[in-house]
Design a protein around this motif. Structure first.
Motif, PDB file in Angstrom:
ATOM      1  N   GLU A  15       0.777  -1.148   0.085  1.00 22.52           N
ATOM      2  CA  GLU A  15       0.029  -0.264   0.089  1.00 22.52           C
ATOM      3  C   GLU A  15       0.840   1.296   0.148  1.00 22.52           C
ATOM      4  O   GLU A  15       0.459   2.203   0.676  1.00 22.52           O
ATOM      5  CB  GLU A  15      -1.090  -0.046   1.264  1.00 22.52           C
ATOM      6  CG  GLU A  15      -2.089  -1.117   1.378  1.00 22.52           C
ATOM      7  CD  GLU A  15      -3.135  -0.852   0.248  1.00 22.52           C
ATOM      8  OE1 GLU A  15      -3.068   0.061  -0.312  1.00 22.52           O
ATOM      9  OE2 GLU A  15      -4.173  -1.758   0.500  1.00 22.52           O
ATOM     10  N   GLU A  16       2.064   1.230  -0.676  1.00 20.12           N
ATOM     11  CA  GLU A  16       3.035   2.491  -0.783  1.00 20.12           C
ATOM     12  C   GLU A  16       2.036   3.561  -1.224  1.00 20.12           C
ATOM     13  O   GLU A  16       2.767   4.906  -0.925  1.00 20.12           O
ATOM     14  CB  GLU A  16       4.084   2.092  -1.312  1.00 20.12           C
ATOM     15  CG  GLU A  16       4.013   1.930  -2.772  1.00 20.12           C
ATOM     16  CD  GLU A  16       5.320   1.811  -3.835  1.00 20.12           C
ATOM     17  OE1 GLU A  16       6.312   2.182  -3.152  1.00 20.12           O
ATOM     18  OE2 GLU A  16       5.329   1.053  -4.635  1.00 20.12           O
ATOM     19  N   GLN A  52       9.365   1.219   3.396  1.00 18.30           N
ATOM     20  CA  GLN A  52      10.310   2.564   3.342  1.00 18.30           C
ATOM     21  C   GLN A  52       9.425   3.706   3.576  1.00 18.30           C
ATOM     22  O   GLN A  52       9.902   4.630   4.295  1.00 18.30           O
ATOM     23  CB  GLN A  52      11.036   2.646   1.902  1.00 18.30           C
ATOM     24  CG  GLN A  52      12.037   1.632   1.652  1.00 18.30           C
ATOM     25  CD  GLN A  52      11.520   0.277   1.456  1.00 18.30           C
ATOM     26  OE1 GLN A  52      10.382   0.166   0.869  1.00 18.30           O
ATOM     27  NE2 GLN A  52      12.582  -0.703   1.333  1.00 18.30           N
ATOM     28  N   ARG A  53       8.268   3.724   3.205  1.00 21.95           N
ATOM     29  CA  ARG A  53       7.060   4.701   3.613  1.00 21.95           C
ATOM     30  C   ARG A  53       6.915   4.742   5.203  1.00 21.95           C
ATOM     31  O   ARG A  53       6.780   5.902   5.711  1.00 21.95           O
ATOM     32  CB  ARG A  53       6.050   4.645   2.451  1.00 21.95           C
ATOM     33  CG  ARG A  53       6.177   4.915   0.873  1.00 21.95           C
ATOM     34  CD  ARG A  53       6.458   6.248   0.979  1.00 21.95           C
ATOM     35  NE  ARG A  53       6.540   6.384  -0.623  1.00 21.95           N
ATOM     36  CZ  ARG A  53       5.893   6.860  -1.564  1.00 21.95           C
ATOM     37  NH1 ARG A  53       4.298   6.615  -0.949  1.00 21.95           N
ATOM     38  NH2 ARG A  53       5.975   6.807  -2.574  1.00 21.95           N
ATOM     39  N   LEU A  54       6.625   3.732   5.415  1.00 18.86           N
ATOM     40  CA  LEU A  54       6.302   3.466   6.866  1.00 18.86           C
ATOM     41  C   LEU A  54       7.502   4.036   7.931  1.00 18.86           C
ATOM     42  O   LEU A  54       7.033   4.620   8.780  1.00 18.86           O
ATOM     43  CB  LEU A  54       5.955   2.141   7.423  1.00 18.86           C
ATOM     44  CG  LEU A  54       4.556   1.669   6.801  1.00 18.86           C
ATOM     45  CD1 LEU A  54       4.367   0.189   7.109  1.00 18.86           C
ATOM     46  CD2 LEU A  54       3.544   2.503   7.280  1.00 18.86           C
ATOM     47  N   GLU A  55       8.569   3.618   7.702  1.00 21.84           N
ATOM     48  CA  GLU A  55       9.773   4.097   8.226  1.00 21.84           C
ATOM     49  C   GLU A  55      10.147   5.593   8.260  1.00 21.84           C
ATOM     50  O   GLU A  55      10.275   6.269   9.237  1.00 21.84           O
ATOM     51  CB  GLU A  55      11.069   3.349   7.786  1.00 21.84           C
ATOM     52  CG  GLU A  55      12.266   3.756   8.855  1.00 21.84           C
ATOM     53  CD  GLU A  55      13.555   2.849   8.362  1.00 21.84           C
ATOM     54  OE1 GLU A  55      14.429   2.996   9.085  1.00 21.84           O
ATOM     55  OE2 GLU A  55      13.481   2.037   7.197  1.00 21.84           O
ATOM     56  N   SER A  56       9.851   6.379   6.926  1.00 18.54           N
ATOM     57  CA  SER A  56       9.769   7.325   6.909  1.00 18.54           C
ATOM     58  C   SER A  56       8.994   8.310   7.784  1.00 18.54           C
ATOM     59  O   SER A  56       9.109   9.250   8.371  1.00 18.54           O
ATOM     60  CB  SER A  56       9.884   7.766   5.438  1.00 18.54           C
ATOM     61  OG  SER A  56       9.673   9.283   5.295  1.00 18.54           O
ATOM     62  N   MET A  64       3.828   6.556  16.281  1.00 17.49           N
ATOM     63  CA  MET A  64       3.602   5.572  15.376  1.00 17.49           C
ATOM     64  C   MET A  64       4.682   4.487  15.768  1.00 17.49           C
ATOM     65  O   MET A  64       5.981   4.689  15.940  1.00 17.49           O
ATOM     66  CB  MET A  64       3.951   5.975  13.830  1.00 17.49           C
ATOM     67  CG  MET A  64       3.873   4.863  12.678  1.00 17.49           C
ATOM     68  SD  MET A  64       4.117   5.623  11.069  1.00 17.49           S
ATOM     69  CE  MET A  64       2.783   6.724  10.845  1.00 17.49           C
ATOM     70  N   LYS A  65       4.173   3.293  15.514  1.00 17.97           N
ATOM     71  CA  LYS A  65       4.638   1.878  15.716  1.00 17.97           C
ATOM     72  C   LYS A  65       4.320   1.163  14.220  1.00 17.97           C
ATOM     73  O   LYS A  65       3.570   1.306  13.705  1.00 17.97           O
ATOM     74  CB  LYS A  65       4.349   1.124  16.803  1.00 17.97           C
ATOM     75  CG  LYS A  65       4.422   1.771  18.188  1.00 17.97           C
ATOM     76  CD  LYS A  65       4.002   0.817  19.390  1.00 17.97           C
ATOM     77  CE  LYS A  65       3.970   1.443  20.641  1.00 17.97           C
ATOM     78  NZ  LYS A  65       3.498   0.892  21.702  1.00 17.97           N
ATOM     79  N   VAL A  66       5.594   0.420  13.888  1.00 13.42           N
ATOM     80  CA  VAL A  66       5.599  -0.372  12.673  1.00 13.42           C
ATOM     81  C   VAL A  66       5.815  -1.869  13.239  1.00 13.42           C
ATOM     82  O   VAL A  66       7.210  -2.060  13.598  1.00 13.42           O
ATOM     83  CB  VAL A  66       6.229   0.034  11.624  1.00 13.42           C
ATOM     84  CG1 VAL A  66       6.241  -0.947  10.463  1.00 13.42           C
ATOM     85  CG2 VAL A  66       5.970   1.348  11.318  1.00 13.42           C
TER      86      VAL A  66
END
Length: 313
Positions: A15-16, A52-56, A64-66
């Motif tokens: 879902e980027e 990568q989107r989530l980490e950014s 936010m947690k991932v």
């Protein structure tokens, strides 16, 4: 640290294209409410740039947690992982494609504050072609009729649950989970809020027709013994019908001058009974497969990385 008021659990798979917009809309919706909240994204083995989107995004928002899985384990497993990691006094499960509108969270929170333990979203209208709408309506109503629990029709996994409901869910030992059925089975005070489901903000659905059929079978076999009973009834009816045919054949052979003819009818009966037996074995096999999965006692999912804890791991 004090527990936040709300934990928002968001399973994502490739879902980027929509994750940044979802995160923006969610923050803009919840910030004016004065609620403290955390967002838990569960990356279910995405193969695109979702990680990568989530980490950014996480670097810019400490709330936010991932959770990143080692591979794709499925939507139910992703929701389970999010619920186990959530610390909020209430938890919300929603998708990142914005078909579950964040604006509805305000109404859900109001119902929770009124004393409801579960607030589920009911789709008043939905996008999709005629076949998708008909099959979805048929699925929900068939499941509600056969499952033995009152699963509201036209509802998905978009719902708010109070902490005590989440604690009960997390205590369940079963691995093949159908969460919307489990939430209905638990009970407590529940209420629905209606909404018109918008189209996806971006990207394409990852829920194919085969996955929908698989999901329907899992939900039905997890909560209903009706298929097994139907197989039993079919076996009894086939036995009685065969006995009737045998009695008629003996009567004709012993008490009349006619002989029993018709190889076509004989083959048809054999094929009918053979097909019924295969169908019965298939239904029984579905239940045995569930037993087999539970007996193996494998974990529901494997976490590769967890970002956003006091110490990333």
């Amino acid at each position: 640290m004090n527990a936040p008021d709300l934990s928002v659990i968001v399973p994502v798979f490739n879902e980027e294209a929509v994750v940044p917009e979802f995160a923006r809309v969610l923050v803009e919706t919840l910030t004016p409410t004065g609620l403290t909240f955390e967002t838990i994204f569960v990356n279910d083995g995405s193969s695109d740039g979702t990680a990568q989107r989530l980490e950014s995004l996480r670097r810019g928002d400490a709330r936010m947690k991932v959770i990143e899985f080692s591979r794709n384990f499925g939507h139910q497993s992703a929701m389970t992982a999010g619920l186990r990691a959530a610390k909020g006094r209430a938890c919300v499960i929603m998708d990142a494609d914005l078909q579950d509108p964040p604006a509805l969270l305000v109404t859900m929170v109001e119902k929770w504050r009124e004393g409801y333990d579960v607030v589920y979203a009911v789709r008043r209208s939905r996008e999709g072609n005629g076949l998708q709408k008909v099959t979805a309506a048929l699925f929900y109503r068939t499941l509600r009729a056969l499952a033995g629990v009152d699963i509201p029709p036209d509802t998905g996994d978009f719902r708010l649950m109070a902490r005590r409901v989440v604690d009960v869910l997390n205590a369940f030992p079963e691995r093949n989970r159908f969460l919307r059925g489990l939430v209905s089975w638990i009970g407590f005070r529940q209420i629905g809020v209606s909404f018109d489901r918008p189209p996806r903000a971006a990207g394409e659905t990852k829920f194919s027709m085969w996955k929908m059929v698989r999901f329907a079978l899992d939900g039905l076999t997890a909560f209903s013994r009706v298929p097994l009973r139907l197989v039993t009834m079919a076996g009894v009816m086939a036995f009685l019908a065969s006995g009737g045919v045998l009695a008629w054949a003996l009567w004709v052979r012993l008490f009349t001058d006619r002989s029993v003819q018709g190889w076509t009818s004989l083959i048809a009966i054999i094929l009918l009974l053979g097909g019924a037996q295969l169908l019965a074995l298939g239904v029984i096999g579905e239940y045995i497969a569930h037993i087999f999965d539970e007996a193996k006692d494998r974990p529901t999912y494997i976490i590769r990385r967890f970002w956003g804890n006091e110490k990333d791991s």
